[in-house]
Design a protein around this motif. Structure first.
Motif: not given
Length: 100
Positions: A50-71
């Motif tokens: 399976t493929l994961d097209h998301n981008t992940y960034r750390r914000q403080g002490n938590q991770w946030q995921g962003y979909t290719p659509e930007g949500s």
């Protein structure tokens, strides 16, 4: 669920680090750049991928995921454990001077 372990690590393009982590018979691939961690693929030993097209960034002490659509999406504890491993391993790998 077990903790993810590093299976392979490679130099990527323009200073990125490509890391494969393994947990419970499943391999996950990730690309760590200076700004984010990019999802890759998930492969089971049976060959299912399976493929994961998301981008992940750390914000403080938590991770946030962003979909290719930007949500923005919530990151599960399972994925956060992988992201922590990738972040720490990529930083250590880069500090050895092997990444240009």
């Amino acid at each position: 669920m077990s903790s993810p372990k590093v299976a392979d690590i490679f130099n990527g393009y323009r200073g990125a680090v490509i890391l494969c982590a393994e947990v419970d018979g499943v391999r996950y691939s990730w690309t760590a750049t200076g700004e984010a961690i990019l999802g890759g693929g998930t492969t089971t030993f049976g060959g299912t991928e399976t493929l994961d097209h998301n981008t992940y960034r750390r914000q403080g002490n938590q991770w946030q995921g962003y979909t290719p659509e930007g949500s923005l999406q919530k990151v599960s504890d399972e994925i956060a454990a992988h992201l922590d491993l990738v972040e720490q391993t990529a930083a250590a790998y880069k500090s050895t001077g092997r990444v240009q």
